[in-house]
Enzyme design. Structure first.
Site, PDB file in Angstrom:
ATOM      1  N   CYS A 140     -30.320  60.969 -65.783  1.00  0.00           N
ATOM      2  CA  CYS A 140     -30.513  61.794 -66.975  1.00  0.00           C
ATOM      3  C   CYS A 140     -30.375  62.883 -67.908  1.00  0.00           C
ATOM      4  CB  CYS A 140     -32.003  60.271 -67.841  1.00  0.00           C
ATOM      5  SG  CYS A 140     -31.630  60.470 -68.993  1.00  0.00           S
ATOM      6  N   CYS A 142     -32.154  63.672 -70.119  1.00  0.00           N
ATOM      7  CA  CYS A 142     -33.589  64.375 -71.501  1.00  0.00           C
ATOM      8  C   CYS A 142     -34.169  65.094 -70.250  1.00  0.00           C
ATOM      9  CB  CYS A 142     -34.223  62.847 -71.412  1.00  0.00           C
ATOM     10  SG  CYS A 142     -34.477  62.670 -69.880  1.00  0.00           S
ATOM     11  N   CYS A 150     -32.484  61.815 -74.219  1.00  0.00           N
ATOM     12  CA  CYS A 150     -30.944  61.327 -72.835  1.00  0.00           C
ATOM     13  C   CYS A 150     -29.729  61.342 -73.165  1.00  0.00           C
ATOM     14  CB  CYS A 150     -31.759  59.738 -72.634  1.00  0.00           C
ATOM     15  SG  CYS A 150     -33.213  59.969 -72.969  1.00  0.00           S
ATOM     16  N   LYS A 216     -35.153  49.048 -69.351  1.00  0.00           N
ATOM     17  CA  LYS A 216     -36.213  50.314 -69.432  1.00  0.00           C
ATOM     18  C   LYS A 216     -36.700  50.140 -71.519  1.00  0.00           C
ATOM     19  CE  LYS A 216     -36.818  55.313 -69.157  1.00  0.00           C
ATOM     20  NZ  LYS A 216     -36.197  56.352 -68.975  1.00  0.00           N
ATOM     21  N   ARG A 226     -44.011  62.772 -69.532  1.00  0.00           N
ATOM     22  CA  ARG A 226     -43.243  64.149 -70.258  1.00  0.00           C
ATOM     23  C   ARG A 226     -43.850  65.181 -70.334  1.00  0.00           C
ATOM     24  NH1 ARG A 226     -41.397  59.332 -74.730  1.00  0.00           N
ATOM     25  NH2 ARG A 226     -39.875  58.343 -73.870  1.00  0.00           N
ATOM     26  N   ARG A 238     -37.240  57.392 -78.910  1.00  0.00           N
ATOM     27  CA  ARG A 238     -35.877  56.575 -77.386  1.00  0.00           C
ATOM     28  C   ARG A 238     -35.262  55.107 -77.944  1.00  0.00           C
ATOM     29  NH1 ARG A 238     -37.782  60.571 -72.804  1.00  0.00           N
ATOM     30  NH2 ARG A 238     -37.178  62.116 -73.281  1.00  0.00           N
ATOM     31  N   GLU A 254     -29.307  42.849 -70.127  1.00  0.00           N
ATOM     32  CA  GLU A 254     -29.511  43.848 -69.800  1.00  0.00           C
ATOM     33  C   GLU A 254     -29.008  43.933 -68.100  1.00  0.00           C
ATOM     34  OE1 GLU A 254     -29.265  46.738 -70.553  1.00  0.00           O
ATOM     35  OE2 GLU A 254     -29.147  47.402 -73.044  1.00  0.00           O
ATOM     36  N   LYS A 269     -39.198  48.540 -65.752  1.00  0.00           N
ATOM     37  CA  LYS A 269     -39.952  50.022 -65.672  1.00  0.00           C
ATOM     38  C   LYS A 269     -40.583  49.811 -67.550  1.00  0.00           C
ATOM     39  CE  LYS A 269     -39.961  55.153 -66.008  1.00  0.00           C
ATOM     40  NZ  LYS A 269     -38.918  55.941 -65.955  1.00  0.00           N
ATOM     41  N   SER A 295     -45.408  56.588 -65.030  1.00  0.00           N
ATOM     42  CA  SER A 295     -47.299  57.776 -64.920  1.00  0.00           C
ATOM     43  C   SER A 295     -48.447  56.952 -65.655  1.00  0.00           C
ATOM     44  CB  SER A 295     -46.394  59.237 -65.850  1.00  0.00           C
ATOM     45  OG  SER A 295     -46.361  58.644 -67.006  1.00  0.00           O
TER      46      SER A 295
HETATM   47 ZN   LIG Z   1     -33.713  59.927 -70.207  1.00  0.00          ZN
END
Ligand SMILES: [Zn+2]
Length: 354
Positions: A140, A142, A150, A216, A226, A238, A254, A269, A295
């Site tokens: 990605c 980001c 992203c 996601k 992050r 996002r 998706e 996720k 996380s």
């Molecule tokens: Zn990203």
């Protein structure tokens, strides 16, 4: 109004209680009576080989810094990362997912496809030192863009989907050239799996797999990540590319699109709040499914355990077996190392080691 009398009545003693009432015909408790019985009828177990350990790699040498909001998780330079992964490998962990924090960020995410970038060097070093380790690299922009988004932005500051595909393909090719086993696009751009598959095949990387973050969500639970990856967007959020948490049908769409485009595995996720989605995707798509316990899930459990409010080990085992029960074949978790330490070589059922 007349108050009802609520004087407690003594319980009738022994077998006279409720005499005449039928005794239970079914007694599911019989099968829970002893550890051997519980193990015999246990439906799901987590093995250390089901787990994928996420790892953060940074430039430099000898760097190993704990992420403040993720106690026990470190950002490390390549040399320290290799030592660390070897320890996990000795405990039975067989798969890692790499995230890079580059030296330099810019609007074009230049370091994403740099053959000497941190992730590229980490892939090369890990495949050299531990050839049988499954190395997956997150893909990605980001972590690499100065604005933290992203993808590449157009003049309005909006992510340009199709220009971003070409950037991701350059990144995937640079990872493949270093020997990565799978690339894991986490950007949520439309059409990227087909684009990446085509680019990899054209370059002869027919065996490089794609673990697609097909589903996601735009979750609040990515905050600690992050911090670690220094990838908080400088403006905006996002929600124009990650999914809206109330949506489930869209997850199927998706996942099916990515399967049709050539994904080898599908990721959902986060995990905890989305086990229904794991289940639905499992039913809808005939590919292995990975759940990413993110996380924020790690941080919540750690914080509660540190306060003495929950038993960390039991809670972790329960969370992981919940992912398996929901249909996940693999689980990405920051608890991979501690789980492996506790259960090296033994499947775990979420209640008691078999
Ligand atoms: Zn990203």
């Amino acid at each position: 109004m007349k108050l009802l009398r609520s004087v407690p009545q003594p319980m009738p003693a022994g077998p006279d209680f409720a005499s005449g009432a039928p005794l239970p015909r079914a007694r599911p408790r019989r099968l829970r009576r002893t550890p051997a019985l519980r193990a015999l009828v246990c439906e799901h177990a987590v093995a250390v080989s089901d787990l994928i350990e996420p790892l953060f790699v940074v430039p430099g040498r000898g760097v190993r810094q704990e992420v403040p909001s993720m106690p026990g998780v470190f950002v490390q330079s390549v040399d320290r990362l290799v030592e660390d992964v070897r320890e996990g490998h000795d405990l039975g962990l067989r798969a890692v997912l790499l995230f890079g924090v580059p030296q330099h960020k810019d609007e074009q995410a230049s370091e994403l496809a740099d053959p000497r970038g941190v992730v590229q060097r980490a892939i090369g070093a890990l495949k050299r030192e531990l050839p049988d380790l499954l190395v997956i690299a997150d893909l990605c922009a980001c972590e690499y863009t100065s604005h933290g988004h992203c993808g590449l932005l157009d003049e309005r500051g909006v992510i340009d989907n199709d220009r971003t595909l070409a950037l991701l393909a350059r990144g995937a090719l640079s990872y493949a050239a270093c020997g990565v086993d799978m690339v894991a696009p986490s950007d949520m751009m439309d059409g990227r799996v087909a684009y990446l598959r085509h680019a990899l095949d054209e370059a002869g990387h027919l065996e490089t797999g794609i673990l697609s973050y097909a589903v996601k969500y735009a979750s609040a639970l990515y905050g600690p990540f992050r911090d670690a990856a220094q990838s908080t967007p400088a403006f905006g959020d996002r929600r124009t590319h990650q999914m809206d948490p109330p949506n489930a049908r869209e997850a199927i769409k998706e996942a099916q699109l990515d399967a049709a485009e050539g994904a080898d595995m599908i990721m959902v996720k986060p995990a905890l709040g989305y086990l229904d989605i794991v289940w639905r995707v499992r039913e809808a798509v005939n590919l292995p499914v990975a759940a990413y316990s993110v996380s924020g899930e790690y941080a919540m459990l750690k914080a509660a355990a540190r306060n003495g409010w929950i038993d960390e080990d039991r809670a972790v085992d329960e969370l992981l077996v919940g992912c398996k029960r929901a249909g996940a074949d693999a689980i990405v978790t920051y608890f991979a190392r501690s789980f492996a330490r506790r259960h090296n070589g033994k499947p775990h059922t979420g209640g008691r080691t078999r």
